[in-house]
Enzyme design. Structure first.
Site, mmCIF file in Angstrom:
data_model
loop_
_atom_site.group_PDB
_atom_site.id
_atom_site.type_symbol
_atom_site.label_atom_id
_atom_site.label_comp_id
_atom_site.label_asym_id
_atom_site.label_seq_id
_atom_site.Cartn_x
_atom_site.Cartn_y
_atom_site.Cartn_z
ATOM 1 N N ARG A 129 37.611 46.416 45.597
ATOM 2 C CA ARG A 129 38.281 47.068 44.462
ATOM 3 C C ARG A 129 37.716 48.468 44.256
ATOM 4 O O ARG A 129 38.424 49.381 43.828
ATOM 5 C CB ARG A 129 38.158 46.187 43.221
ATOM 6 N N SER B 267 35.046 41.861 51.430
ATOM 7 C CA SER B 267 34.115 42.958 51.165
ATOM 8 C C SER B 267 32.749 42.492 50.648
ATOM 9 O O SER B 267 31.717 42.994 51.085
ATOM 10 C CB SER B 267 34.760 43.923 50.166
ATOM 11 N N GLU C 243 49.927 24.973 49.030
ATOM 12 C CA GLU C 243 50.330 26.376 49.198
ATOM 13 C C GLU C 243 50.753 26.646 50.647
ATOM 14 O O GLU C 243 51.775 27.274 50.905
ATOM 15 C CB GLU C 243 49.170 27.319 48.832
ATOM 16 N N LYS D 213 44.471 32.168 48.678
ATOM 17 C CA LYS D 213 43.616 33.264 48.234
ATOM 18 C C LYS D 213 42.986 32.855 46.908
ATOM 19 O O LYS D 213 43.688 32.600 45.926
ATOM 20 C CB LYS D 213 44.454 34.529 48.063
ATOM 21 N N LYS E 129 41.123 33.062 52.298
ATOM 22 C CA LYS E 129 40.321 34.177 51.812
ATOM 23 C C LYS E 129 39.637 33.853 50.502
ATOM 24 O O LYS E 129 40.302 33.287 49.639
ATOM 25 C CB LYS E 129 41.293 35.349 51.610
ATOM 26 N N LYS F 44 42.030 37.449 37.739
ATOM 27 C CA LYS F 44 43.258 37.089 38.445
ATOM 28 C C LYS F 44 43.464 35.572 38.520
ATOM 29 O O LYS F 44 44.196 35.071 39.366
ATOM 30 C CB LYS F 44 43.249 37.727 39.841
HETATM 31 C C1 PBG Z 1 44.844 42.884 47.033
HETATM 32 C C2 PBG Z 1 43.728 42.518 47.934
HETATM 33 C C3 PBG Z 1 42.396 42.228 47.593
HETATM 34 C C4 PBG Z 1 41.728 42.081 48.807
HETATM 35 C C5 PBG Z 1 42.663 42.224 49.846
HETATM 36 N N1 PBG Z 1 43.913 42.484 49.275
HETATM 37 C C6 PBG Z 1 41.686 42.207 46.294
HETATM 38 C C7 PBG Z 1 42.161 41.409 45.160
HETATM 39 O O1 PBG Z 1 43.011 40.535 45.266
HETATM 40 O O2 PBG Z 1 41.661 41.684 44.068
HETATM 41 C C8 PBG Z 1 40.265 41.823 48.942
HETATM 42 C C9 PBG Z 1 39.657 42.165 50.242
HETATM 43 C C10 PBG Z 1 38.192 42.245 50.254
HETATM 44 O O3 PBG Z 1 37.490 41.948 49.267
HETATM 45 O O4 PBG Z 1 37.670 42.637 51.315
HETATM 46 N N2 PBG Z 1 45.685 41.924 46.563
#
Ligand code: PBG
Length: 329
Positions: free
Chosen positions: A211, A281, A240, A201, A255, A224
């Site tokens: 968010r 998203s 990982e 990720k 992701k 993050k």
């Molecule tokens: C939470 C999480 C996130 C997403 C899925 N689970 C956001 C983040 O890590 O800030 C993002 C999904 C998306 O953008 O569609 N840990």
């Protein structure tokens, strides 16, 4: 590889007719390839459109059957639950994550009771929907603590497994959590609960609209980058994945999606395990806003989705999962 030469060989021969193109197609999509994210919100009789994601809604629990019914009817194998948490329920340690009456737990109970194993349910393991600072773990001097966070994630995992979650999806990027979660699940009688690790990720700017969807927009202190991966790297992602497989992950996630097809392919080629891509998203917003402006159409979405399959993804988490009728036609 090359078995002849022009003019005897003409690759356009097999492209000439539709039947022939269909005959030699290498990749295709069916509803089985999709996981539908569902955003939940407290209250009654609400279907709230998320501003930055036209066509995506937050639903109250009294609407959950309608949404899941539709997912089953469309043949989707799994849904993923994400809670919008009111500000007053958030605090610095994300206590609400362990509340057995929280939105996700209530949804799990409702869905499992009615649908049993007709459809899989996946839930994120991470604290970010519940913390007042928007980070996925406990914060000390602006640093997200690893081992202390993992302890809470283990409890969150157990709780969601008890409530009926089929697939736990740690999305927090803490070190060592897959193994420890697996161990605790097994010890407590949840041998068959699956783990889909968000193994790779990236610290990505494509998560913005999400968010907003879960109500952590504007809350996030800093970024993050001290736990999610640096998008300049790919070898690190393979490390990982290797670790998470060793620790007991059943599937791994890459992701975001489209900007990371090279990573999906690397993981598939190197490990031969189920790889799930998350079309996040920001990707959805970009494509969909384009549509609303008249620049792109469903064929662009189809082309983008097929790219995931071609790169080696087994399935795609996508906000288009409930809109496939139009796209796959
Ligand atoms: C939470 C999480 C996130 C997403 C899925 N689970 C956001 C983040 O890590 O800030 C993002 C999904 C998306 O953008 O569609 N840990």
């Amino acid at each position: 590889m090359i078995t002849g030469k022009y003019p005897g060989l003409r690759l356009r021969r097999s492209r000439k007719n539709d039947w022939s193109r269909r005959l030699i197609e290498e990749n295709n999509l069916t509803p089985n390839d999709f996981i539908l994210p569902i955003f939940l919100i407290d209250g009654k009789n609400k279907k709230q459109e998320i501003k930055s994601m036209p066509g995506v809604y937050r639903y109250t629990l009294d609407k959950i059957y309608t949404v899941v019914d539709r997912a089953i009817k469309k043949g989707l194998p799994m849904v993923a639950l994400f809670p919008y948490t009111e500000k007053k329920k958030k605090n610095i340690i994300g206590t609400e994550a362990l509340n057995e009456d929280n939105l996700v737990c209530r949804a799990l109970k409702l869905i499992k009771k009615k649908y049993k194993n007709q459809i899989g349910i996946m839930c994120d393991i991470a604290l970010d929907p519940y913390t007042s600072h928007g980070h996925d773990g406990l914060l000390k001097k602006n640093y997200v603590l690893n081992d202390e966070t993992v302890k809470i994630l283990i409890d969150q995992s157990l709780l969601q497994a008890q409530m009926g979650c089929d697939v736990l999806a740690p999305s927090d990027m803490m070190d060592g959590r897959i193994g420890l979660i697996r161990k605790s699940l097994d010890k407590n009688g949840f041998k068959m609960t699956q783990i889909l690790s968000y193994a790779i990720k990236y610290a990505s700017s494509f998560y913005g609209p999400f968010r907003d969807a879960v109500g952590s927009k504007g809350l996030l202190k800093g970024n993050k980058k001290s736990y999610q991966m640096d998008f300049r790297n790919s070898d690190e992602g393979l490390r990982e994945v290797a670790l998470d497989i060793k620790e007991g992950a059943d599937m791994v996630m890459v992701k975001p999606g489209l900007p990371y097809l090279d990573i999906i392919k690397l993981v598939k080629d190197n490990f031969k395990i189920p790889v799930i891509a998350y079309q996040v998203s920001g990707e959805y917003s970009l494509l969909t806003n384009g549509i609303n402006n008249g620049y792109v159409d469903k064929d662009i979405i189809l082309e983008s989705l097929i790219a995931f399959k071609r790169s080696g993804a087994n399935a795609i988490v996508s906000y288009y999962a409930d809109k496939l009728d139009k796209i796959l036609k």
